[in-house]
Design a protein around this motif. Structure first.
Motif: not given
Length: 186
Positions: A21, A10-14, A17-18
């Motif tokens: 998170e 979830h959202n690891s590409w943002c 968030e990277w």
């Protein structure tokens, strides 16, 4: 064969968030002795560059490119999400990234303006309507305009390390404030 830690989800590409998170999971994994490979989302140069700054060797980085594969061991780290990372872990992330920047002699010579205006001219949803006037005003106070979306992660991070003040419209790139000197203004 071997162990793989999945940094895709979830959202690891943002970018934000990277930073808040997913990268702390790497710091924690390294701290407890993980020596396997990290699986990253494809087309995210900033993710690869941030791992390299943390000292992760290229051979420990695997890109999830859509093919099917079956790792011997797949680790998935679950956390409560952004904003719940411990201050100590965030400080370890800061120290790791700063140490990585210090290891690169070319960055020592790179432009590191003390006052930065982050322009979002290339991002229509984050435009400043009177940006020319804002830039002119800030230049009078010694601000240099940067378009961070045209810079790689490493040079963005390096710019923030020496900034005494950063101004700009809200955006994920401001997560690099983590690297600013104590007392700097944003």
């Amino acid at each position: 064969p071997g162990a793989y830690l999945a940094l895709c989800g979830h959202n690891s590409w943002c970018f934000w968030e990277w930073m808040f998170e997913w990268l702390p999971k790497v710091v924690l994994a390294e701290k407890v002795g993980f020596d396997g490979k990290y699986v990253l989302p494809k087309d995210r140069a900033f993710a690869v560059q941030s791992l390299r700054l943390l000292g992760i060797a290229p051979e420990r980085i695997e890109i999830a490119d859509g093919r099917n594969w079956s790792p011997e061991r797949l680790l998935v780290v679950c956390t409560p999400g952004a904003g719940h990372t411990s201050p100590a872990l965030m400080m370890a992330l800061r120290e790791g990234l700063l140490a990585g920047l210090d290891r690169d002699p070319a960055l020592a010579r790179a432009l590191k303006p003390r006052r930065i205006y982050i322009s979002r001219k290339a991002v229509p949803r984050r435009r400043v309507l009177n940006e020319a006037a804002v830039e002119e005003l800030l230049q009078g106070y010694g601000f240099v305009t940067l378009m961070t979306e045209q810079m790689d992660f490493i040079h963005q991070a390096a710019a923030f390390t020496q900034a005494e003040a950063v101004v700009g419209p809200h955006g994920a790139g401001f997560s690099l404030a983590l690297l600013m000197p104590p007392g700097a203004l944003m």
